[in-house]
Design a protein around this motif. Structure first.
Motif, mmCIF file in Angstrom:
data_model
loop_
_atom_site.group_PDB
_atom_site.id
_atom_site.type_symbol
_atom_site.label_atom_id
_atom_site.label_comp_id
_atom_site.label_asym_id
_atom_site.label_seq_id
_atom_site.Cartn_x
_atom_site.Cartn_y
_atom_site.Cartn_z
ATOM 1 N N LEU A 1 6.868 6.326 8.529
ATOM 2 C CA LEU A 1 6.350 7.118 7.405
ATOM 3 C C LEU A 1 6.601 6.376 6.102
ATOM 4 O O LEU A 1 7.540 5.586 6.004
ATOM 5 N N PRO A 2 5.758 6.656 5.089
ATOM 6 C CA PRO A 2 6.054 6.126 3.758
ATOM 7 C C PRO A 2 7.438 6.642 3.329
ATOM 8 O O PRO A 2 7.774 7.795 3.591
ATOM 9 N N GLN B 1 0.849 -1.189 0.000
ATOM 10 C CA GLN B 1 0.000 0.000 0.000
ATOM 11 C C GLN B 1 0.884 1.238 0.000
ATOM 12 O O GLN B 1 2.044 1.192 0.408
ATOM 13 N N ALA B 2 0.303 2.333 -0.497
ATOM 14 C CA ALA B 2 1.063 3.577 -0.592
ATOM 15 C C ALA B 2 0.107 4.752 -0.474
ATOM 16 O O ALA B 2 -1.079 4.622 -0.779
ATOM 17 N N PRO B 3 0.587 5.900 -0.010
ATOM 18 C CA PRO B 3 -0.274 7.072 0.124
ATOM 19 C C PRO B 3 -0.729 7.569 -1.244
ATOM 20 O O PRO B 3 0.048 7.596 -2.190
ATOM 21 N N ILE C 1 0.522 13.064 -1.685
ATOM 22 C CA ILE C 1 1.665 13.541 -0.907
ATOM 23 C C ILE C 1 1.686 15.062 -0.970
ATOM 24 O O ILE C 1 1.895 15.651 -2.032
ATOM 25 N N ASP D 1 4.521 13.984 5.027
ATOM 26 C CA ASP D 1 3.694 12.860 4.581
ATOM 27 C C ASP D 1 4.530 11.676 4.128
ATOM 28 O O ASP D 1 4.029 10.549 4.027
ATOM 29 N N CYS D 2 5.794 11.939 3.839
ATOM 30 C CA CYS D 2 6.623 10.933 3.177
ATOM 31 C C CYS D 2 8.080 11.367 3.289
ATOM 32 O O CYS D 2 8.362 12.529 3.576
ATOM 33 N N ARG E 1 4.071 3.893 -7.213
ATOM 34 C CA ARG E 1 3.871 5.179 -6.529
ATOM 35 C C ARG E 1 5.207 5.873 -6.290
ATOM 36 O O ARG E 1 5.319 7.094 -6.367
ATOM 37 N N ARG F 1 5.774 1.321 3.486
ATOM 38 C CA ARG F 1 4.431 1.845 3.209
ATOM 39 C C ARG F 1 4.393 2.483 1.814
ATOM 40 O O ARG F 1 3.832 3.554 1.621
#
Length: 229
Positions: free
Chosen positions: A138-139, A31-33, A36, A111-112, A197, A192
């Motif tokens: 964090l991603p 899974q990934a955000p 961003i 966020d990343c 992505r 993550r």
DNA sequence: GCGACAG
DNA sequence: ATCTTGTCGC
């Protein structure tokens, strides 16, 4: 080895490998955000044969690009004398302590994050970007300038073209052309995060240089910090 | 045994 | 990683 050992840095190379083998199971790679807004670039600088390391973390606002680039929301730096040597495959154990020292000064939680080095494109699938992503939860994305492991074809010459980086029959990253004609960079998901992505995020944080802005800015800032010291 | 080897 | 500005080439 208990849980606390996973957070020790004064370890032997053999212990470091054992820690990696335990930590890798915690990585989330399915899974990934989706969005961003802010991203942290992380880089470490080390002066010629010295064990005095410097780290910089820069937080960029990807949502409001300006003519000159992405707004810098925050910068944090740190320096630290380290004992662990550079060993291919164990870079985390040399560089992460000084990165965390800078990271702790950060007021913003991005966020990343994007680190200079590999994510899962690593012999044990836990490079510095993966390890750091786990520690700060964090991603994360690995963006290396050269290859650690894996085989690949030469990607096409145009910006955005890429070839899969493959090890033991597994796709572990992308060899990505970030600008027309420049030598490609080695992108891999850290934590993550998924490969597709990661490539999208790298391209969206791309300006007019070979390196994406997060790591390029972090590299510039860490060198400024080192010269000032 | 030999070669490869993020930063 | 680092020593280093201008300069050569596409």
């Amino acid at each position: 080895m208990n849980f606390l050992d996973l957070h020790r840095w004064d370890v032997t190379p053999l212990e470091a490998i054992e820690i990696q083998n335990r930590l890798r199971r915690q990585l989330i790679l399915d899974q990934a955000p989706a969005v961003i807004r802010t991203i942290a670039g992380v880089d470490v600088s080390n002066a010629f044969g010295s064990n005095r390391l410097f780290a910089a973390v820069v937080v960029l606002d990807l949502q409001h690009p300006q003519p000159k680039g992405f707004p810098i929301l925050e910068v944090a730096t740190a320096s630290l004398e380290v004992a662990f040597p550079y060993v291919p495959g164990l870079l985390s154990f040399r560089e992460i302590p000084v990165v965390l020292k800078a990271w702790e000064k950060l007021q913003i939680r991005p966020d990343c994050l994007m680190a200079d080095g590999q994510g899962i494109a690593h012999p044990r699938r836990i490079g510095i970007a993966s390890h750091l992503g786990l520690l700060v939860d964090l991603p994360s994305i690995g963006c290396g300038k050269t290859r650690l492991i894996g085989a690949h074809r030469e990607p096409g010459p145009l910006q955005g073209e890429w070839s899969p980086l493959i090890d033991r029959g597994e796709t572990i990253g992308a060899v990505l052309r970030t600008r027309d004609g420049v030598s490609p960079v080695f992108i891999s998901p850290g934590h993550r995060m998924t490969l597709d992505r990661a490539v999208e995020i790298v391209l969206s944080s791309q300006l007019r240089y070979r390196l994406p802005e997060p790591t390029r800015m972090a590299h510039q800032l860490v060198n400024e910090a080192r010269r000032a010291a």
